[in-house]
Design an enzyme around this catalytic site. Structure first.
Site, PDB file in Angstrom:
ATOM      1  N   ASP A 534       0.811  -1.247  -0.075  1.00  0.00           N
ATOM      2  CA  ASP A 534       0.080   0.009  -0.056  1.00  0.00           C
ATOM      3  C   ASP A 534       0.653   1.209   0.044  1.00  0.00           C
ATOM      4  OD1 ASP A 534      -2.383   1.533   0.232  1.00  0.00           O
ATOM      5  OD2 ASP A 534      -2.075   1.586   2.252  1.00  0.00           O
ATOM      6  N   THR A 536      -0.191   4.898   1.398  1.00  0.00           N
ATOM      7  CA  THR A 536       0.043   5.514   2.721  1.00  0.00           C
ATOM      8  C   THR A 536      -0.024   4.683   4.141  1.00  0.00           C
ATOM      9  OG1 THR A 536      -1.920   7.120   1.926  1.00  0.00           O
ATOM     10  CG2 THR A 536      -1.662   7.189   4.094  1.00  0.00           C
ATOM     11  N   ASP A 733      -1.537  -1.390   6.279  1.00  0.00           N
ATOM     12  CA  ASP A 733      -1.813  -0.697   7.585  1.00  0.00           C
ATOM     13  C   ASP A 733      -3.407  -0.571   7.962  1.00  0.00           C
ATOM     14  OD1 ASP A 733      -2.059   1.463   6.132  1.00  0.00           O
ATOM     15  OD2 ASP A 733      -1.068   2.821   7.765  1.00  0.00           O
TER      16      ASP A 733
END
Length: 845
Positions: A534, A536, A733
């Protein structure tokens, strides 16, 4: 779909294996079965009736299967309303967390995991392999008790003064841990065994001299009686446990190392007894020139003593393999300073409650997880993250239990206590993973199953070959070599090869900030050739900040109040950035109705009777908002600078945007470069737009990336890669990453992320950057290399040792292996496997 079932009727790991194999044989079923608790997690392509599963199990044994509940994709936990956007596309009935503990703390388990995850309340021997059960470390610190140095009968749970003499109470010394008790018990027996074995061995060796000086004292017949008397404490006390284990293994038909030792030494001892009491029964081949039978009391006692030595060394080494957990437990302090009405009071860490204000002085350990409410300091977090540089902390910053305060004092508020702290969770995860089984262990298990019967047959064949084809005295040669074959074979080296490396490796990972959920993840990480990441919070810092808000026809502060109020209900890092920005502008938040988080798109709601939408272009399309060309061009210009831009729409018209920047982590570029050097393809999948994604990819030299990805897009991309035969790791996350983390071969969660993401992952990086993936990859490679070394040594030792003990070298070199030398080799084979595993503690990640 995935269902959980309760299985009854399983009593051992063999039963567990049979049930799992039977269930997997059913078309469209993928089953994983655990022994303790007796559960089967079954993933099926289409619904299969419980009656069909029961019929399959009834055909192979007296097993019953009952439905317990259903759950989401395996290992995904649905924690709270924050997952609403994901749940809306994956309906399910039961949101209860399904978590199967591997072993209860403080219980006893077999270090070879012969019965899978089964644990015992009391110490003893494994009923399958006969090895000493090992105590799982206590996962919670016991309370510190205080006593008076002059009056030890005074014991208090709190510090203070002695009620008898007034002296300050001091902490009581903790009692020996269970592994130390085992070691001391074996050490005591070892001393006794050596004390009686050495004289027996000396007598036997001196008798072989041409001018035997012992005969001047008394005849050989009497010295044989002395050997018998001296051997009794060794056989019936110090080493009696080996015969008990051998007997248990035979009556349960769980043949193991102690079966071979028991048979070999029993034959030698009984032979010697009969030879001493009834010498006339034996042919001359077994007699000396004095007419006495050749006895083997010295061989029996020396073999048993050497085996006991091996057990002693193993007990010492076992205590070191769980050293990581013990070191982690030592990180937690036993006391804390509680602030009550402005006064400081020293309390036990067990008495801390959520919301308590605690003072942390310079050099003290942080007692629990929380955040600073007054003051600032630099904190050494190396013991948790593996990073040696202290981290500056100020008001509102989070602090972690077990980390060490620097040179300043501060006040913190307790937010997570007891088992909720990160340190406690790390200890629990390490403990669970240490006792999980790696797939590579199946090879050793399948060989060990047939090992002992083959060795017994080889021993019998050895005896008959020597009797029929060996030189005189053929019976003696056959007898000695048959015993040597039994003694030298060591199935324990095979059984210990994998668990020891896994235990040490998982502990090493935890000390470096890499938390591994189970041994399977540790093994599979070595095979990963594609990393999906990912953007961000994974590649970037995950601490976005608002750079500007643009409004085309409204007051910027009013627009900021609307979107900040909307975002207060979202836990996305971008949402938090908007809320924080509003706070710095002293803008108050107002009530929002009909709030909805739309996965991969943004948020909507009603603010001050206006329908507000904040998110990406896909959200604008969904709510059918009109976007002016001039506004669109301004947004594209921001995106090309690498900014994340969210559209703002009010009542169906786009009225502005918010531009957010999120710095790329310093470690990301180096980590990605190293992973690609190791042959791992790195692909960035982000929900951000094409322009922003390209800017980040160009900065990191990433050739593969996909923008505007919804959670299902990430999930489908992983499935596509897996269909091509790729072994995929996914790093993320957020809640929206949970489905992809669960689908990937290896899900890697950033420790800075959400609980749902961490629960869905197989590996968690405490520090939360990509450098941790490099560490995990290096650790996996080192552990698998260590396991292969152990397995090679165990195979090589047995394949080479058994033929030599049988006498295969005698026709060519005249070399025979004494049973005593065989016992020494056998004892050190297991120890060497453990010592090799302990080398992983010195690994630099």
């Amino acid at each position: 779909m995935t269902h959980n079932y309760t299985i009854t009727g399983m009593t051992c790991d063999g039963c567990r294996s049979k049930v799992e194999k039977t269930l997997n044989a059913i078309d469209g079923v993928e089953a994983k079965v655990s022994l303790n608790p007796p559960l089967a997690t079954i993933t099926m392509e289409k619904h299969i009736a419980t009656t069909q599963l029961q019929e399959a199990l009834t055909a192979v044994g007296k097993y019953t299967i009952e439905t317990t509940n259903s759950t989401m994709p395996q290992e995904v936990t649905i924690a709270d309303s924050a997952t609403k956007s994901y749940c809306s596309t994956h309906s399910h009935k039961d949101k209860k967390e399904i978590k199967i503990p591997v072993a209860a703390s403080g219980k006893y388990y077999c270090p070879m995991h012969c019965e899978g995850e089964k644990v015992y309340d009391k110490t003893g021997d494994c009923p399958v392999c006969g090895m000493d059960l090992v105590k799982a470390p206590e996962l919670t610190l016991s309370k510190t008790l205080y006593t008076c140095p002059m009056h030890p009968e005074v014991i208090s749970e709190t510090a203070g003064s002695c009620p008898i003499c007034g002296m300050d109470l001091v902490p009581m010394q903790p009692s020996d841990s269970e592994d130390q008790k085992t070691y001391k018990d074996l050490a005591k027996k070892m001393k006794i065994a050596v004390a009686f074995t050495v004289p027996i061995f000396a007598i036997a060796m001196i008798e072989m001299m041409t001018n035997n000086p012992l005969e001047k004292i008394m005849s050989t017949q009497y010295w044989n009686w002395v050997q018998l008397i001296l051997s009794l404490p060794v056989v019936f006390y110090a080493c009696w446990i080996f015969f008990v284990r051998a007997w248990k293994s035979i009556i349960t038909w769980n043949l193991n190392m102690f079966t071979l030792i028991g048979i070999g030494t029993s034959v030698a001892f009984v032979f010697s007894l009969v030879g001493l009491f009834f010498p006339a029964l034996f042919p001359n081949e077994f007699k000396t020139e004095h007419g006495t039978v050749l006895l083997y009391f010295e061989a029996t006692t020396v073999i048993l003593t050497l085996v006991l030595l091996g057990q002693l060394l193993e007990a010492r080494a076992h205590s070191q393999t769980s050293g990581a957990i013990k070191e982690l437990l030592k990180l937690a302090p036993t006391e804390a300073i509680l602030i009550i009405n402005g006064n400081d009071k020293v309390i036990s860490i067990h008495d801390i409650k959520k919301g308590d204000l605690l003072r942390v002085k310079p050099g003290d350990k942080i007692p629990v997880d929380g955040k600073i409410v007054d003051g600032e300091s630099s904190i050494d977090e190396a013991m948790i993250t593996g990073e040696p540089i202290p981290v500056d902390k100020k008001k509102e910053d989070a602090v972690i239990a077990g980390t060490i305060n620097g040179t300043k004092s501060f006040v913190m508020i307790a937010e997570k206590v007891g088992s909720e702290t990160l340190l406690s969770q790390i200890v629990q995860m390490v403990n669970d993973a240490s006792r999980s089984r790696a797939p590579i262990q199946k090879l050793a298990d399948s060989i060990a199953k047939y090992f002992v019967p083959i060795v017994v047959i080889a021993s019998v064949i050895t005896f008959f070959i020597w009797v029929n084809f060996g030189p005189e005295p053929a019976l003696v040669y056959g007898f000695i070599n048959a015993i040597a074959v039994l003694i030298i074979a060591c199935p324990c080296a095979l059984g210990l090869a994998t668990p020891m490396s896994v235990m040490v490796g998982v502990g090493k990972g935890a000390q470096s900030g890499v938390l591994i959920k189970n041994a399977e993840a540790l093994e599979n990480m070595n095979k990963v050739n594609v990393l999906i990441t990912d953007k961000t919070g994974t590649i970037t810092e995950g601490k976005p900040s608002v750079e500007k808000i643009y409004s085309s026809n409204a007051n910027e502060n009013d627009l900021l109040q609307s979107i900040a109020s909307l975002n207060q209900y979202s836990e996305h890092p971008l949402a938090q950035a908007v809320v924080n920005y509003a706070k710095t502008k002293s803008i108050s938040l107002i009530e929002v109705k009909d709030f909805e988080a739309i996965a991969g798109k943004g948020v909507t709601g009603t603010v001050a009777n206006k329908k507000v939408a904040l998110g990406n272009k896909k959200l604008m399309d969904q709510v059918k908002a009109t976007v002016a060309a001039d506004l669109e061009s301004k947004i594209i210009a921001e995106q090309k600078l690498g900014k994340t831009v969210s559209y703002i729409a009010v009542d169906g018209i786009a009225v502005g945007f918010v531009s957010i920047s999120d710095a790329i982590k310093e470690s990301s570029a180096a980590a990605i470069e190293e992973l690609m050097r190791q042959g791992v393809e790195v692909i960035m999948l982000t929900g951000d737009n094409e322009n922003t994604a390209k800017a980040v990819a160009d900065e990191l030299n990433l050739s593969s990336y996909k923008a505007s990805c919804l959670p299902e897009d990430k999930l489908n991309e992983i499935k596509r890669l897996q269909a091509e035969g790729k072994i995929v790791a996914m790093a993320g996350d957020g809640i929206n990453d949970a489905p992809a983390l669960a689908q990937a071969n290896i899900g890697i969660a950033m420790g800075t992320g959400t609980d749902v993401a961490i629960e869905s992952a197989k590996i968690t990086l405490v520090k939360g950057d990509l450098q941790g993936i490099v560490k995990a990859k290096n650790l996996s490679q080192a552990v698998m290399r260590n396991i292969r070394q152990n397995l090679f040594f165990a195979f090589f030792y047995n394949v080479l040792g058994v033929p030599i003990a049988a006498g295969v070298l005698y026709p060519f070199f005249g070399i025979l292996l004494s049973p005593m030398i065989a016992a020494l080799a056998m004892s050190f084979s297991s120890v060497s496997v453990i010592v090799n595993a302990l080398r992983l503690r010195n690994l630099k990640l």
